[in-house]
Design a protein around this motif. Structure first.
Motif, short mmCIF file in Angstrom:
data_model
loop_
_atom_site.label_atom_id
_atom_site.label_comp_id
_atom_site.label_asym_id
_atom_site.label_seq_id
_atom_site.Cartn_x
_atom_site.Cartn_y
_atom_site.Cartn_z
N MET A 171 66.65 51.17 56.77
CA MET A 171 65.61 50.48 56.01
C MET A 171 65.90 50.44 54.51
O MET A 171 65.01 50.15 53.71
CB MET A 171 64.26 51.16 56.26
N SER A 172 67.15 50.69 54.13
CA SER A 172 67.46 50.80 52.70
C SER A 172 67.36 49.48 51.96
O SER A 172 67.31 49.47 50.72
CB SER A 172 68.86 51.39 52.52
N ALA A 173 67.33 48.36 52.66
CA ALA A 173 67.22 47.06 51.99
C ALA A 173 65.80 46.74 51.58
O ALA A 173 65.55 45.72 50.94
CB ALA A 173 67.76 45.96 52.90
N PHE A 174 64.86 47.63 51.92
CA PHE A 174 63.45 47.34 51.70
C PHE A 174 62.81 48.41 50.82
O PHE A 174 63.22 49.57 50.81
CB PHE A 174 62.72 47.25 53.05
N ALA A 175 61.79 47.98 50.09
CA ALA A 175 61.12 48.87 49.14
C ALA A 175 59.96 49.58 49.80
O ALA A 175 59.02 48.93 50.28
CB ALA A 175 60.63 48.05 47.94
N ASP A 176 60.02 50.90 49.86
CA ASP A 176 58.92 51.74 50.33
C ASP A 176 58.34 51.24 51.65
O ASP A 176 57.14 50.93 51.75
CB ASP A 176 57.83 51.81 49.26
N PRO A 177 59.15 51.16 52.73
CA PRO A 177 58.65 50.62 54.00
C PRO A 177 57.64 51.55 54.65
O PRO A 177 57.79 52.78 54.65
CB PRO A 177 59.91 50.51 54.86
N ALA A 178 56.59 50.97 55.22
CA ALA A 178 55.57 51.75 55.94
C ALA A 178 56.06 52.08 57.34
O ALA A 178 57.05 51.51 57.84
CB ALA A 178 54.27 50.96 55.99
N SER A 179 55.34 52.96 58.03
CA SER A 179 55.78 53.46 59.34
C SER A 179 55.72 52.43 60.44
O SER A 179 56.31 52.62 61.51
CB SER A 179 54.94 54.68 59.72
N ASN A 180 54.98 51.32 60.24
CA ASN A 180 54.95 50.29 61.27
C ASN A 180 56.25 49.51 61.36
O ASN A 180 56.49 48.79 62.33
CB ASN A 180 53.79 49.32 61.05
N TRP A 181 57.13 49.65 60.35
CA TRP A 181 58.42 48.96 60.36
C TRP A 181 59.52 49.94 60.78
O TRP A 181 59.56 51.08 60.31
CB TRP A 181 58.73 48.39 58.98
N ARG A 182 60.43 49.47 61.65
CA ARG A 182 61.51 50.33 62.11
C ARG A 182 62.73 49.49 62.50
O ARG A 182 62.61 48.30 62.77
CB ARG A 182 61.04 51.18 63.29
N ILE A 183 63.88 50.16 62.51
CA ILE A 183 65.12 49.55 62.95
C ILE A 183 65.35 49.93 64.41
O ILE A 183 65.29 51.12 64.77
CB ILE A 183 66.31 50.00 62.09
N VAL A 184 65.63 48.93 65.26
CA VAL A 184 65.81 49.16 66.70
C VAL A 184 67.05 48.42 67.17
O VAL A 184 67.63 47.59 66.46
CB VAL A 184 64.57 48.71 67.50
N GLY A 185 67.44 48.69 68.42
CA GLY A 185 68.62 48.05 68.98
C GLY A 185 68.32 46.92 69.93
O GLY A 185 69.17 46.06 70.17
N ASN A 186 67.13 46.89 70.49
CA ASN A 186 66.74 45.82 71.40
C ASN A 186 65.22 45.72 71.40
O ASN A 186 64.52 46.69 71.08
CB ASN A 186 67.25 46.09 72.82
N VAL A 187 64.72 44.53 71.74
CA VAL A 187 63.28 44.32 71.72
C VAL A 187 62.91 43.33 72.81
O VAL A 187 63.67 42.40 73.11
CB VAL A 187 62.82 43.82 70.32
N ARG A 188 61.75 43.53 73.42
CA ARG A 188 61.27 42.65 74.48
C ARG A 188 59.75 42.45 74.32
O ARG A 188 59.06 43.31 73.77
CB ARG A 188 61.53 43.25 75.87
N ALA A 189 59.28 41.32 74.82
CA ALA A 189 57.85 41.04 74.82
C ALA A 189 57.43 40.61 76.22
O ALA A 189 58.19 39.94 76.93
CB ALA A 189 57.50 39.95 73.82
#
Length: 623
Positions: free
Chosen positions: A42-60
């Motif tokens: 998350m280093s590209a972002f300023a003070d990220p909140a906990s709802n944001w995260r880096i993941v490897g895969n995502v599904r809906a």
């Protein structure tokens, strides 16, 4: 061939056949490579909140609102709303501060979710699950969100929003592709705004949905009440689950080259063949501040020679786009040929040093039926392509598009080209017996009568038939909406000795015979053909709420070992309840295959979903 003087020589070969089609003076700019925003942390972002995260895969899940399921890894940025407070997430800001920018990214919406990308933290391009929407408004996917003023009367507080031209959205859980070109507001040395910002262009899933939208001020929900030359990208995080990948940008923050001491000389004559006017006096000459064909009062058979200085403040590689309708041209910078002798349109590039460089441009007009015009555009390091000329009269012959809408169920026969697919000669594959079927639900498809194959499906506007009917035409039409192409068409049904036998490439040995189609009471076709001795009815209908299409194939007296190839792709993944995900771009749902078991198999570096045919099969494509 000709030469202009003892010091300036150039040659070109003009070859215009009787089938020549007028071209536009300025071609579309070549995309420039972007800079990636890294998503390994998350280093590209300023003070990220906990709802944001880096993941490897995502599904809906289509049936679970505002929900994304993730796997560990990197490469994807996901907003996962707090379970106890779905609207309690916070927005995300980049460390990047941008002015003029081109932004490109992939994103995935959860069902019924809502988000947005704020340019400079102030001007929102709406992201939303608009899968079921027929006519978008300012709240829907790809729209420029409205401004807001509480002092206005009720019903008028929101203003200056710009809805997407058409719904080019994909279903929840499918990756969508967004491209934005943005021009920041301009300010003088005192900090006063001199020019409003602009959304130059928004392209959603390959469809242009916004062009040249002026932004008189921040849209509703802006992070800042004022306007500035620079600001961060901001991603909305308090409205719903959303994921992003492949975020790239090109910043245009460098000074443009300038033309100085520009002079012109106009010579009368047909400079198409050898000619030497080194000692010939010009018809007119003078100084000017802009490149233009209007300095010549001669309608045809003339040559304009421009000379001057190109001041380059940012060294690097520059791309030039020259348009000289009805003739030919050449461009030299720093005593080097950048665009060689050419006709009508040409491109060139040069690596230029910083400084004042000699500039020379020549335009010879000798085709009498074409309107004179001169266009020169340039792009460079940190410089978006812009016109250095006035472009007056330089667009050649404009063609009004010939559009076919589908306010009712509509059919059109035409050729249909398949971008990305090649024929045996290495050219773009063309389906020669294509029928395109449009619907008022704005979900359409193309069918290949030669193979009983579904070629493509799309959402949005119906057909651009300009290539088919303008002038002599070439018989082809083009889909106008968000297209899901289904690969090179092959027989839908074939006999296989085993589930691993290669699919038959053509109709040889199949006894395939098209039998036309019949229309129901709503003018929707059911296609009929014979194959392997069986009679086949192929009925394709739009799903409720325009979510896709359902295909029902009835086979009378099917032969043994008969299979249907339902879909092919680079990657096919089995989901729950008879659902399959294909390349992250579409879902296939098995509705009824009479108890047969579908199989995912590998074939020539791709995957195919096939199923034995026992008389009837029904499946849907949701996209």
């Amino acid at each position: 061939m000709f030469k202009l003087s003892s010091k300036s020589h150039f040659y070109w070969l003009l070859s215009i056949g009787c089938g020549f089609v007028t071209q536009r003076t300025m071609a579309q700019p070549v995309p420039m490579p972007g800079i990636s925003i890294p998503l390994n942390d998350m280093s590209a972002f300023a003070d990220p909140a906990s709802n944001w995260r880096i993941v490897g895969n995502v599904r809906a899940d289509l049936n679970k609102e505002n929900t994304l399921t993730t796997d560990k890894g990197t490469g994807i940025l996901a907003n996962i709303p707090p379970a106890k407070n779905p609207t309690g997430g916070k927005d995300l800001f980049t460390n990047l501060q941008h002015g003029d920018v081109d932004l490109e990214l992939d994103y995935m919406m959860a069902a019924k979710s809502n988000s947005g990308v704020y340019l400079q933290g102030r001007y929102e391009i709406q992201l939303r699950d608009s899968w079921e929407i027929r006519t978008p408004n300012v709240h829907d996917n790809g729209s420029v969100y409205e401004r807001w003023d509480e002092k206005r009367p009720e019903g008028q507080k929101g203003y200056e929003g710009h809805a997407a031209r058409q719904n080019a959205s994909r279903a929840p859980g499918l990756w969508q592709h967004l491209k934005i070109s943005f021009q920041a507001p301009r300010f003088n040395t005192n900090g006063q705004k001199t020019e409003n910002g602009r959304v130059i262009r928004v392209e959603l899933n390959g469809v242009v949905i916004q062009e040249d939208v002026e932004l008189t001020g921040p849209t509703r929900g802006s992070a800042f009440p004022d306007e500035k030359p620079l600001g961060p990208l901001r991603i909305q995080g308090d409205h719903g689950a959303v994921a992003f990948r492949n975020i790239r940008y090109v910043a245009y923050d460098k000074p443009r080259p300038e033309l100085l001491n520009l002079k012109y000389a106009v010579y009368k004559g047909k400079f198409q063949k050898d000619a030497d006017f080194g000692g010939k006096a010009p018809e007119s000459e003078g100084a000017t501040t802009v490149l233009s064909a209007s300095v010549s009062r001669i309608p045809n058979e003339f040559l304009i020679r421009y000379t001057g200085t190109l001041r380059v403040l940012e060294p690097g590689e520059y791309q030039f786009n020259l348009g000289v309708p009805g003739g030919g041209g050449i461009l030299k910078i720093n005593n080097q040929t950048v665009i060689a002798p050419s006709e009508w349109n040409a491109r060139g590039k040069a690596t230029l040093p910083k400084g004042d460089l000699p500039f020379e441009l020549l335009y010879a007009k000798f085709v009498d039926w074409a309107q004179p015009g001169l266009g020169l555009a340039v792009a460079g390091p940190g410089i978006r392509e812009y016109a250095m000329s006035d472009m007056a009269g330089g667009t050649g012959e404009e063609v009004d598009p010939i559009i076919v809408d589908a306010p009712t169920n509509t059919m059109l026969r035409s050729f249909m080209d398949m971008p990305g697919e090649k024929n045996t000669q290495g050219r773009t594959l063309r389906v020669t017996h294509a029928v395109s079927v449009g619907s008022p639900e704005q979900v359409h498809y193309t069918y290949d009568l030669d193979k009983g194959a579904l070629v493509q499906v799309w959402r949005g506007s119906f057909l651009d038939t300009t290539p088919m009917w303008h002038d002599r035409g070439d018989g082809s039409s083009r889909p106008m909406g968000m297209v899901q192409r289904l690969g090179a068409p092959v027989l839908f049904l074939t006999k296989l000795a085993s589930p691993q036998t290669n699919w038959v490439a053509d109709t040889t040995g199949s006894g395939y015979r098209p039998k036309g189609y019949v229309l129901d009471e709503s003018d929707r076709p059911t296609f009929r053909y014979q194959s392997y001795g069986a009679s086949v009815d192929d009925k394709i209908r739009v799903l409720a709420e325009g979510k896709g299409i359902q295909r029902e194939v009835t086979v009378t007296n099917p032969t043994s070992d008969l299979y249907a190839r339902i879909i092919s792709g680079t990657s096919i993944s089995a989901l729950e309840n008879g659902m399959y995900l294909v390349d992250g771009q579409e879902y296939v749902r098995i509705d009824d295959v009479a108890g047969a078991k579908p199989t995912i198999r590998d074939s020539n570096g791709r995957q195919e979903l096939i199923v034995p045919v026992k008389g009837k099969l029904i499946y849907s494509i949701l996209f």
